[in-house]
Design a protein around this motif. Structure first.
Motif, PDB file in Angstrom:
ATOM      1  N   ALA A 109       0.833  -1.212   0.000  1.00 39.93           N
ATOM      2  CA  ALA A 109       0.000   0.000   0.000  1.00 39.93           C
ATOM      3  C   ALA A 109       0.863   1.257   0.000  1.00 39.93           C
ATOM      4  O   ALA A 109       0.562   2.228  -0.711  1.00 39.93           O
ATOM      5  CB  ALA A 109      -0.934  -0.003   1.210  1.00 39.93           C
ATOM      6  N   ILE A 110       1.937   1.255   0.763  1.00 38.68           N
ATOM      7  CA  ILE A 110       2.860   2.396   0.784  1.00 38.68           C
ATOM      8  C   ILE A 110       3.473   2.594  -0.599  1.00 38.68           C
ATOM      9  O   ILE A 110       3.596   3.718  -1.086  1.00 38.68           O
ATOM     10  CB  ILE A 110       3.961   2.194   1.853  1.00 38.68           C
ATOM     11  CG1 ILE A 110       3.355   2.182   3.253  1.00 38.68           C
ATOM     12  CG2 ILE A 110       5.056   3.237   1.725  1.00 38.68           C
ATOM     13  CD1 ILE A 110       2.694   3.462   3.690  1.00 38.68           C
ATOM     14  N   ALA A 111       3.829   1.508  -1.268  1.00 39.72           N
ATOM     15  CA  ALA A 111       4.375   1.605  -2.627  1.00 39.72           C
ATOM     16  C   ALA A 111       3.335   2.189  -3.581  1.00 39.72           C
ATOM     17  O   ALA A 111       3.673   2.997  -4.458  1.00 39.72           O
ATOM     18  CB  ALA A 111       4.853   0.239  -3.115  1.00 39.72           C
ATOM     19  N   ALA A 112       2.075   1.807  -3.425  1.00 40.27           N
ATOM     20  CA  ALA A 112       1.011   2.360  -4.279  1.00 40.27           C
ATOM     21  C   ALA A 112       0.874   3.863  -4.060  1.00 40.27           C
ATOM     22  O   ALA A 112       0.751   4.630  -5.022  1.00 40.27           O
ATOM     23  CB  ALA A 112      -0.312   1.654  -3.999  1.00 40.27           C
ATOM     24  N   VAL A 113       0.924   4.293  -2.805  1.00 39.51           N
ATOM     25  CA  VAL A 113       0.859   5.726  -2.508  1.00 39.51           C
ATOM     26  C   VAL A 113       2.061   6.440  -3.115  1.00 39.51           C
ATOM     27  O   VAL A 113       1.932   7.480  -3.767  1.00 39.51           O
ATOM     28  CB  VAL A 113       0.798   5.982  -0.981  1.00 39.51           C
ATOM     29  CG1 VAL A 113       0.973   7.463  -0.673  1.00 39.51           C
ATOM     30  CG2 VAL A 113      -0.514   5.474  -0.402  1.00 39.51           C
ATOM     31  N   ALA A 114       3.234   5.857  -2.935  1.00 38.20           N
ATOM     32  CA  ALA A 114       4.462   6.480  -3.450  1.00 38.20           C
ATOM     33  C   ALA A 114       4.445   6.598  -4.966  1.00 38.20           C
ATOM     34  O   ALA A 114       5.044   7.515  -5.529  1.00 38.20           O
ATOM     35  CB  ALA A 114       5.683   5.668  -3.002  1.00 38.20           C
TER      36      ALA A 114
END
Length: 193
Positions: A109-114
């Protein structure tokens, strides 16, 4: 557990420039999208107001496990690339069964936000809450509700003081007053004959 922590460290080491410089959104993984759609569709068939269909739950758990195996293979092969891919994979792992699944879901999820998918911030919060609860710590955002015969619907354990409502709002998480209203509705529904 070392692998799960390695994933967190690796995702933090990649800066926004490295993450966004990769494949364009037009290259979303269609197979992963279909898996995400199936993950969501099976959940749409479960009506919390009706008695639990244990056969449907068992089928869902088995299908969830198969999707996680396939998604983990895709991740290892570098086939999860775009923001949408990471978002879809985060949901698939969020429906896992152990702390490593939830921590991996959080990293995805953090990668998707980034990579630019801002609405992934909610799943990032939810997966962290789910991870914390799985390891015996209180959730911090208030995204997780559970039910037990002893307590009925609950959000506990929940550290309501760590995260201010302004941060919840920034992440797309309902503020505490909305969470209390939802919990009250769940409690009222659980006491109906």
């Amino acid at each position: 557990m070392r692998i799960a922590w390695w994933i967190v460290v690796a995702s933090m080491a990649l800066g926004p420039a490295q993450l966004s410089a990769q494949a364009p959104a037009s290259q979303d993984n269609r197979e992963l999208t279909a898996m995400f759609d199936a993950d969501q569709a099976i959940r749409a068939t479960i009506d919390p107001a009706k008695p639990i269909d244990m056969m449907a739950i068992r089928r869902m758990i088995a299908e969830d496990a198969a999707r996680r195996v396939e998604a983990r293979t895709m991740l290892a092969q570098g086939r999860i690339i775009t923001a949408e891919d990471y978002y879809h994979a985060a949901f698939i792992f969020q429906h896992g069964s152990d702390a490593a699944d939830y921590l991996l879901a959080h990293s995805l999820a953090i990668a998707a936000v980034a990579r630019g998918k801002a609405e992934s911030s909610w799943i990032a919060a939810a997966t962290l809450d789910r991870y914390l609860m799985k390891i015996g710590q209180p959730q911090i955002y208030g995204t997780q509700y559970s039910q037990s015969k002893e307590t009925g619907p609950t959000m506990d354990p929940y550290d309501r003081t760590l995260i201010p409502d302004s941060l919840r709002q920034a992440l797309g998480v309902p503020v505490q007053s909305e969470q209390v209203r939802k919990l009250d509705r769940m409690k009222a529904a659980s006491t109906k004959p």
